[in-house]
Design an enzyme around this catalytic site. Structure first.
Site, mmCIF file in Angstrom:
data_model
loop_
_atom_site.group_PDB
_atom_site.id
_atom_site.type_symbol
_atom_site.label_atom_id
_atom_site.label_comp_id
_atom_site.label_asym_id
_atom_site.label_seq_id
_atom_site.Cartn_x
_atom_site.Cartn_y
_atom_site.Cartn_z
ATOM 1 N N ASP A 145 16.094 5.862 18.689
ATOM 2 C CA ASP A 145 17.466 6.027 18.213
ATOM 3 C C ASP A 145 18.368 6.211 19.423
ATOM 4 O OD1 ASP A 145 19.897 7.571 17.399
ATOM 5 O OD2 ASP A 145 19.004 7.409 15.417
ATOM 6 N N ALA A 157 14.969 18.404 14.566
ATOM 7 C CA ALA A 157 13.612 17.872 14.696
ATOM 8 C C ALA A 157 13.613 16.354 14.813
ATOM 9 C CB ALA A 157 12.772 18.304 13.498
ATOM 10 N N TYR A 158 14.560 15.706 14.164
ATOM 11 C CA TYR A 158 14.655 14.239 14.255
ATOM 12 C C TYR A 158 14.903 13.814 15.700
ATOM 13 C CZ TYR A 158 16.703 9.567 13.931
ATOM 14 O OH TYR A 158 16.994 8.238 14.122
ATOM 15 N N GLY A 159 15.910 14.413 16.340
ATOM 16 C CA GLY A 159 16.228 14.061 17.716
ATOM 17 C C GLY A 159 15.080 14.359 18.662
ATOM 18 N N SER A 161 11.907 14.536 17.917
ATOM 19 C CA SER A 161 10.788 13.618 17.657
ATOM 20 C C SER A 161 11.022 12.265 18.311
ATOM 21 C CB SER A 161 10.575 13.443 16.149
ATOM 22 O OG SER A 161 11.651 12.735 15.548
#
Length: 242
Positions: A145, A157-159, A161
Site C-alpha cells: 500500500d 495494524a494494517y499499516g 502489516s
C-alpha cells in the site's frame, strides 16, 4: 495466450483487486486457483471467468486467518498432485478494520489483521516453495500500500502489516535469487476505485480514481515472461510502464 501453461493461485480472489487480477490473467490463458473464504463471491468470479471463455478456474474455499499449518500443507499437496508445479502466487487478500490510534488498537483486531496480511502470506509462500521450484520460472507477488509505506498515524495494524510484508518480500527475494527460478516482487497498486479504498475513504469521489481494471497490465507483466529476472522490486502501478 502467453500464460497458457501457467497455474496461478490468487488469495482474496472473491473480490477487489484479487478478482480483477484473476480475470486479467485468465484471459491470457492462465489456469487460476481462486482462493477466498467467501464462497458466493468466489462463485461470482468463477462465472465471470467462464463467461469470458478463459480456462475454467478452480475454486478453493480457504480461511487464511483460521487455517492451521496442516491445512496450508494440504493445499500445497493438492496443487502438486493435480498440476505437478505452480507458476505463480498472488497475495491479494487483505484485512483493514479502519483507521485507529495504536493506543486504542484491540488485541483481537491486531492479531486478526496480522494473521491475514502478514502471517498468511508467509505461511502460504513457505508451503508452496517446493511446488514453485518445480517450474522453470515462477512469480510470487505481494500486495502492499503506497500510503502505509510512509507509516502514517492511525494506520494501525494494517499499516504495520504492510511495512512488514515488504520486508518479507525483500528477504525472500534475496534468499531465492541464486536459484534463478522464483522471482519475488511487491505490487503497490496506488489509489484505485476498489472496495478497500471505499471503506478507508467513504467520502472520496471514486469516479476520479483509476479503475481496478487499469492494473491489468501490471499483473500481466509480473506473472508474464517480461518480468523474468526481475526480483526484489517494489512495482508502483502509478509509475509503471513497459
Amino acid at each position: 495466450m502467453p500464460l497458457s501453461k501457467h497455474v496461478i493461485l490468487i488469495t482474496g480472489a472473491g473480490g477487489g483487486l484479487g478478482s480483477t487480477a484473476a480475470l486479467a490473467l485468465a484471459r491470457q490463458g492462465a489456469q487460476i486457483i481462486l482462493l477466498d473464504n467467501k464462497i458466493p463471491k468466489l462463485e461470482a468470479v468463477y462465472d465471470t471467468i467462464k463467461a469470458s471463455e478463459a480456462p475454467e478456474p478452480i475454486l478453493y474455499p480457504f480461511d487464511l486467518a483460521g487455517a492451521n499449518e496442516a491445512e496450508y500443507q494440504e493445499l500445497a499437496d493438492k496443487i502438486e498432485e493435480k498440476y505437478g508445479s505452480l507458476q505463480g502466487v498472488l497475495h491479494s487478500a487483505v484485512e483493514f478494520g479502519g483507521f485507529t490510534p495504536l493506543a486504542l488498537q484491540s488485541t483481537k483486531d491486531w492479531g486478526h489483521t496480522l494473521n491475514v496480511n502478514l502471517n498468511a502470506p508467509f505461511l502460504l509462500s513457505r508451503m508452496l516453495l517446493p511446488v514453485l521450484q518445480k517450474s522453470q520460472s515462477a512469480s510470487i507477488v505481494f500486495t502492499s500500500d503506497s500510503s502505509a509505506r510512509t507509516a502514517p498515524a492511525y494506520s494501525g495494524a494494517y499499516g504495520i502489516s504492510k511495512i512488514a510484508l515488504e520486508g518479507l518480500a525483500k528477504i525472500l527475494a534475496e534468499e531465492l535469487e541464486s536459484f534463478k527460478k522464483i522471482r519475488v516482487n511487491t505490487l503497490i497498486p496506488g489509489p484505485v476505485a476498489s472496495p478497500l479504498r471505499k471503506r478507508a475513504y467513504p467520502a472520496e469521489e471514486t469516479g476520479k480514481l483509476p479503475t481496478m481494471e487499469s492494473l491489468a497490465p501490471v499483473y500481466l507483466y509480473l506473472f508474464g515472461p517480461q518480468s523474468i529476472g526481475v526480483t526484489g522490486q517494489a512495482i508502483d502501478a502509478r509509475t509503471f510502464h513497459l
